[in-house]
Enzyme design. Structure first.
Site, PDB file in Angstrom:
ATOM      1  CE  LYS A  83      -0.659   2.339   3.393  1.00 31.26           C
ATOM      2  NZ  LYS A  83      -0.606   3.654   4.094  1.00 31.26           N
ATOM      3  CG  HIS A  84       2.784   5.078  -1.761  1.00 32.72           C
ATOM      4  ND1 HIS A  84       3.978   5.137  -1.092  1.00 32.72           N
ATOM      5  CD2 HIS A  84       2.553   6.339  -2.211  1.00 32.72           C
ATOM      6  CE1 HIS A  84       4.458   6.367  -1.142  1.00 32.72           C
ATOM      7  NE2 HIS A  84       3.602   7.125  -1.813  1.00 32.72           N
TER       8      HIS A  84
HETATM    9  N1  URA Z   1       5.959  11.364  -2.986  1.00 31.37           N
HETATM   10  C1  URA Z   1       6.930  10.926  -3.798  1.00 31.37           C
HETATM   11  O1  URA Z   1       7.575   9.938  -3.522  1.00 31.37           O
HETATM   12  N2  URA Z   1       7.168  11.617  -4.912  1.00 31.37           N
HETATM   13  C2  URA Z   1       6.479  12.721  -5.266  1.00 31.37           C
HETATM   14  O2  URA Z   1       6.744  13.269  -6.308  1.00 31.37           O
HETATM   15  C3  URA Z   1       5.464  13.160  -4.410  1.00 31.37           C
HETATM   16  C4  URA Z   1       5.223  12.448  -3.269  1.00 31.37           C
END
Ligand code: URA
Length: 438
Positions: A83-84
């Site tokens: 999940k992110h």
């Molecule tokens: N998180 C990231 O890893 N990269 C982005 O460009 C924006 C949020």
């Protein structure tokens, strides 16, 4: 072979880039054949002209392939899922979700980020656990995932190194807010962990990167389309960040909330709804369940039978912490010198929270950072945060501040009180989950 200015000119003039041009740009990022000025110009051209889906897929894959790409074949026999989240204040969901989903039979190799600005980072929260090593070798990381089903570690230099340079140049060229660049940045790092499937939690609201629903939908759509185009089964939920998620914001205080959640001592309802919704999506994407309802039930079972809590404790042990964290966490975690109540100044309903300002109050306490080099004080933050919609009478405790000094605490109290509105009449509170995008 193109020279950099020809590639930049093509994008500047709105022409789609070929895969060869994109590969050459990413190669230039890693080798330095694109100077900082050229990378900045390219980022601005992409910001202005956008990118079609196949260009975004090519950029994501090229950036992913700029470093190590983990391969779980012949090592783990089971679905690999992650999940992110686009980040927010009090977002400790990963800490609960990874052990829950692992307890249900999937494997969750999670690479987490550090907090920056008003948003907290899972890596910082984990570092408040004594002994916890967020930078193990990739072999140790893989073996931990294999042994217990999950490991959460910090971003490493080996994964998607092209993103590191591109991001640092975007940061100083007003090109951070480009949807194609955010998509490639997030996905190159995530897909480098060799996932079968991914669920995105795109936050929307006054504490999120995306403050409008249209922008959140556009980012979710872009990430879902690009990740699926790159061969990883991906869906997204758009979830609320118009108030702190859960009852705490900080580092050690969020670890305490995590343990209390996993052991059943306290499960704040909005936080629980987000965790269950994401867990169900991950289990469905992993083909462990047939539908979301079954996914929710299985996730709840992993909480209720203690398996998820056990995996969390095992993960801490495998990554250098104590073997009995679930029983010793209150003694182990660092605590702040000063703890003070924050009391409602009038009677009424909590109707608004300036979530970003609360995140910045955590930074001012020392619990976050404004640039990558700052040290974090893990002990500080807010606890006992009451959610929007709560009826209070003047003098009720609406949160507590944990600070290093009396002055810091008083400043944080003033910041918190000005970030929270108490009104005589209740208004409609935003939903926890706005939409699913698949
Ligand atoms: N998180 C990231 O890893 N990269 C982005 O460009 C924006 C949020």
């Amino acid at each position: 072979m193109y020279i950099p200015q020809d590639i930049i000119r093509d994008k500047r003039d709105g022409n789609p880039l070929t895969q060869t041009q994109i590969n050459q740009f990413v190669d230039g990022l890693v080798t330095g054949k694109f100077t900082d000025a050229q990378v900045g110009a390219m980022a601005m051209a992409i910001f202005q002209q956008g990118m079609a889906n196949d260009e975004k897929v090519a950029l994501t894959l090229a950036m992913m392939n700029s470093g190590t790409v983990l391969n779980w074949q012949n090592f783990i026999d089971g679905p690999i899922v992650d999940k992110h989240s686009t980040g927010g204040v009090g977002d400790k969901v990963s800490l609960m979700l990874a052990p829950i989903v692992a307890a249900c039979g999937a494997y969750v190799p999670m690479i987490s980020g550090r907090g920056l600005g008003h948003t907290g980072g899972t890596s910082d929260k984990l570092e408040s656990i004594p002994g916890f090593n967020i930078h193990p070798s990739l072999d140790h990381f893989k073996n931990t995932v294999k042994k217990i089903g999950t490991a959460i570690i910090s971003q490493t230099d080996d994964l998607a190194p092209a993103d590191k340079r591109l991001y640092s140049i975007r940061d100083v060229t007003a090109t951070v807010e480009s949807i194609p660049l955010i998509t490639a940045s997030i996905l190159s790092k995530k897909l480098a962990t060799g996932l079968d499937s991914l669920v995105m939690d795109v936050k929307i609201g006054n504490g999120a990167m995306m403050t409008s629903l249209d922008d959140a939908k556009a980012l979710a759509r872009s990430i879902v389309d690009v990740a699926n185009g790159a061969g990883v089964n991906t869906s997204a939920l758009i979830t609320d960040m118009n108030q702190v998620l859960g009852k705490t914001a900080g580092n050690a205080v969020e670890i305490i909330e995590t343990v209390d959640y996993l052991t059943g001592k306290c499960r704040e309802p909005r936080l629980h709804q987000v965790v269950m919704a994401l867990a169900a999506q991950m289990l469905l994407a992993s083909n462990i369940v047939q539908d979301l309802q079954q996914g929710r039930a299985l996730a709840q079972q992993a909480l209720d039978n203690g398996k998820a809590a056990e995996i969390f404790e095992q993960m801490i042990f495998e990554l250098g912490g104590s073997a009995s964290f679930l029983t010793t966490y209150e003694q182990e975690l660092t605590t702040a010198n000063v703890v003070k109540d924050i009391c409602a100044s009038q009677s009424g309903f909590i109707t608004a929270m300036q979530t970003r300002d609360i995140g910045m109050a955590v930074v001012a306490l020392g619990g976050g950072r404004l640039d990558h080099h700052q040290q974090v004080d893990h002990s500080v933050g807010f606890t006992d945060i009451l959610p929007k919609g709560t009826q209070v009478i003047a003098g009720d405790i609406i949160a507590r501040v944990h600070a290093k000094t009396e002055d810091d605490a008083n400043n944080a109290i003033a910041q918190y009180l000005s970030a929270v509105n108490i009104s005589a009449t209740i208004i409609e509170i935003e939903p926890v989950i706005y939409q699913e995008i698949s």
